[in-house]
Design a protein around this motif. Structure first.
Motif, PDB file in Angstrom:
ATOM      1  N   GLY A   1       0.895  -1.174  -0.091  1.00  0.00           N
ATOM      2  CA  GLY A   1      -0.075   0.014   0.160  1.00  0.00           C
ATOM      3  C   GLY A   1       1.000   1.220   0.017  1.00  0.00           C
ATOM      4  O   GLY A   1       0.495   2.201  -0.653  1.00  0.00           O
ATOM      5  N   ALA A   2       1.918   1.173   0.728  1.00  0.00           N
ATOM      6  CA  ALA A   2       2.826   2.507   0.909  1.00  0.00           C
ATOM      7  C   ALA A   2       3.421   2.766  -0.517  1.00  0.00           C
ATOM      8  O   ALA A   2       3.934   3.762  -0.867  1.00  0.00           O
ATOM      9  N   THR A   3       3.505   1.508  -1.433  1.00  0.00           N
ATOM     10  CA  THR A   3       4.110   1.612  -2.718  1.00  0.00           C
ATOM     11  C   THR A   3       3.055   2.057  -3.846  1.00  0.00           C
ATOM     12  O   THR A   3       3.294   2.804  -4.469  1.00  0.00           O
ATOM     13  N   ILE A   4       1.785   1.354  -3.526  1.00  0.00           N
ATOM     14  CA  ILE A   4       1.040   1.563  -4.930  1.00  0.00           C
ATOM     15  C   ILE A   4      -0.591   2.212  -4.346  1.00  0.00           C
ATOM     16  O   ILE A   4      -1.160   2.494  -5.252  1.00  0.00           O
ATOM     17  N   ASN A   5      -0.743   2.283  -3.004  1.00  0.00           N
ATOM     18  CA  ASN A   5      -2.088   3.143  -2.677  1.00  0.00           C
ATOM     19  C   ASN A   5      -1.829   4.411  -2.428  1.00  0.00           C
ATOM     20  O   ASN A   5      -1.419   4.774  -1.179  1.00  0.00           O
ATOM     21  N   MET A   6      -2.288   5.257  -3.337  1.00  0.00           N
ATOM     22  CA  MET A   6      -2.296   7.026  -2.928  1.00  0.00           C
ATOM     23  C   MET A   6      -3.261   7.519  -3.097  1.00  0.00           C
ATOM     24  O   MET A   6      -3.550   8.232  -4.267  1.00  0.00           O
ATOM     25  N   ASP A   7      -4.460   7.406  -2.232  1.00  0.00           N
ATOM     26  CA  ASP A   7      -5.726   8.176  -2.453  1.00  0.00           C
ATOM     27  C   ASP A   7      -5.615   9.705  -2.522  1.00  0.00           C
ATOM     28  O   ASP A   7      -6.222  10.201  -3.146  1.00  0.00           O
ATOM     29  N   GLY A   8      -4.843  10.165  -1.528  1.00  0.00           N
ATOM     30  CA  GLY A   8      -4.605  11.467  -1.332  1.00  0.00           C
ATOM     31  C   GLY A   8      -3.893  12.165  -2.580  1.00  0.00           C
ATOM     32  O   GLY A   8      -4.378  13.048  -2.910  1.00  0.00           O
ATOM     33  N   THR A   9      -2.792  11.457  -3.102  1.00  0.00           N
ATOM     34  CA  THR A   9      -2.174  11.688  -4.237  1.00  0.00           C
ATOM     35  C   THR A   9      -3.160  12.037  -5.238  1.00  0.00           C
ATOM     36  O   THR A   9      -3.221  12.808  -6.171  1.00  0.00           O
ATOM     37  N   ALA A  10      -4.017  11.017  -5.511  1.00  0.00           N
ATOM     38  CA  ALA A  10      -5.087  10.900  -6.678  1.00  0.00           C
ATOM     39  C   ALA A  10      -5.871  12.068  -6.577  1.00  0.00           C
ATOM     40  O   ALA A  10      -6.215  12.904  -7.549  1.00  0.00           O
ATOM     41  N   ILE A  11      -6.538  12.540  -5.547  1.00  0.00           N
ATOM     42  CA  ILE A  11      -7.352  13.585  -5.312  1.00  0.00           C
ATOM     43  C   ILE A  11      -6.456  14.829  -5.784  1.00  0.00           C
ATOM     44  O   ILE A  11      -7.095  15.773  -6.619  1.00  0.00           O
ATOM     45  N   TYR A  12      -5.379  14.951  -5.094  1.00  0.00           N
ATOM     46  CA  TYR A  12      -4.450  16.101  -5.494  1.00  0.00           C
ATOM     47  C   TYR A  12      -4.386  16.135  -7.216  1.00  0.00           C
ATOM     48  O   TYR A  12      -4.382  17.351  -7.606  1.00  0.00           O
TER      49      TYR A  12
END
Ligand code: ASP
Length: 435
Positions: free
Chosen positions: A312-323
């Motif tokens: 998750g630390a490598t592939i899951n970036m929901d905050g980055t996605a919103i940004y």
């Protein structure tokens, strides 16, 4: 004298990069406002060059970083682990990231964050030829390259992502081949790509050390040409991003926890520590030990979290996605004077979701991926253009945006891990979430 010089340089290197960029933004803005007040609207070419060098460096690193990090990312999941837990975790990670981009895009449509750049009208007229009525089928089949080399040379991002993901997945299978010769060669290939990625990350860190200078010059140009009023646009971007982060926590994570029958209060009580750690460190990777401790305290089986949290630390970036959703809108609106077409939004959702796989869990990585997404929708951050100026504005406030998005990224890893653990019976019986 020599010693002082070295001391100054070292002090510069040691000072936190993101604060340096923020300082670069402030210095550039003040210089630009003073220039505008004295009637100077353009910087001398030799100063302007420092901004151009920065955008060229960014462009230079995009394709190498996608290739390296996606091959390593896709091949480091061992097929044995991609059993029932792995597939579910990956799917929920990708789904929540896609929802993140959509939330970002929705908020961007509501808030319409943009700056009024001086010669944006000319650009808007130039962009008017693009009607956005993209042929969906064409967009889909064009993901498959006909020549890998030409995709690389022409920097066709989606095609490069497609091929590197395939390459990485096949590599992960070869790594566990029964044929010792193949397994050994695959392991060596993996190590080579791993090392290449580390080299790229080192280059990125170097570029980031230069970023404050590049940002200061680019911002000075933007402010000299446009005056101080554009600063308000950055406040809108920040507000839109943080509202997005809050909505995602309440609706998506709250919703998932409810659907999977997990008690919300004790969950968030434990999630607080990784949340705050991520907010301060701006690194999902750096927060990993704290996230793991939280999963342990929540009663998740180590078998699950030891695999899903690093993933998750490598592939899951929901905050980055919103940004990405908010900032792509900002860039297009600022430079072309229009919002996003539906086809572009669909493309951004796809690209930003895939980009989250390739975003390293380190401070500022999302900003590099933003450049990649812009390249993917055919609006690359070209040197000495309005888009480079608008991008520099975003980069100037990246420290603030990164705090929120990293905190969300980490909370997302913990939420998805806990939900999958509960669903598949990997929550300990004495878990606080079940009482
Ligand atoms: N800093 C973020 C993280 O570590 C990545 C990003 O810059 O978006 O999760």
């Amino acid at each position: 004298m020599e010693g002082t010089k070295k001391g100054l340089f070292k002090a510069y290197l040691d000072f936190n990069v993101l604060y340096k960029i923020l300082i670069g933004l402030v210095i550039g803005a003040i210089a630009g406002i003073i220039l505008a007040a004295s009637g100077v609207t353009a910087l001398p070419a030799w100063i302007s060059m420092f901004g151009t060098i920065f955008t060229r460096l960014l462009k230079m690193i995009i394709i190498p970083i996608i290739v390296g990090s996606l091959v390593v990312g896709a091949s480091s999941v061992s097929p044995a682990n991609v059993g029932k837990v792995g597939i579910r975790v990956v799917l929920i990670y990708l789904a929540t990231s896609a929802i993140g981009v959509i939330i970002g895009l929705l908020l961007a449509n509501i808030f319409q964050p943009h700056a009024e750049l001086a010669d944006a009208v000319a650009k808007a007229a130039a962009a008017a030829g693009k009607d956005g009525s993209t042929n969906v089928w064409k967009v889909i089949y064009e993901i498959v390259p006909t020549s890998v080399l030409s995709s690389l040379v022409n920097e066709t991002v989606l095609q490069v992502i497609f091929f590197t993901l395939l390459f990485g997945l096949c590599l992960s299978f070869l790594k566990i081949s029964k044929d010792e010769r193949i397994a050994k060669a695959a392991q060596t290939t993996y190590e080579v790509f791993d090392c290449l990625t580390e080299i790229m990350m080192k280059i990125v860190r170097g570029i980031m050390q230069y970023a404050p200078i590049g940002v200061a010059v680019l911002i000075a140009e933007v402010f000299a040409k446009n005056g101080a009023q554009i600063a308000g646009a950055l406040v809108t971007v920040t507000v839109a991003c943080f509202i997005g982060y809050a909505i995602h926590i309440v609706l998506v994570y709250g919703g998932l926890l409810k659907i999977f029958g997990i008690k919300i209060k004790p969950f968030f009580k434990e999630a607080r520590t990784p949340f705050v750690t991520a907010f301060v460190t701006r690194s999902s990777n750096g927060t990993l030990p704290t996230t793991m401790a939280a999963a342990e305290n929540l009663g998740v089986d180590k078998e699950v979290y030891a695999f899903s949290l690093p993933l998750g630390a490598t592939i899951n970036m929901d905050g980055t996605a919103i940004y990405q959703g908010v900032c792509t809108f900002f860039l297009v609106m600022t430079v072309y004077g229009r919002g996003l077409y539906f086809g572009e939004m669909a493309m951004i959702t796809l690209l930003a979701t895939l980009a989250s796989i390739g975003t390293a869990g380190v401070p500022g990585a999302g900003a590099i991926m933003l450049a990649m997404v812009m390249q993917g929708i055919g609006m690359p951050i070209e040197p000495a253009t309005n888009i480079a100026g608008a991008y520099a504005l975003i980069l100037g406030i990246d420290a603030i945006l990164d705090m929120g998005r990293t905190a969300l990224n980490v909370t997302g890893d913990l939420t998805c891990t806990t939900c999958i653990a509960k669903k598949l019976g990997f929550l300990r019986e004495d878990s606080v979430l079940l009482k």
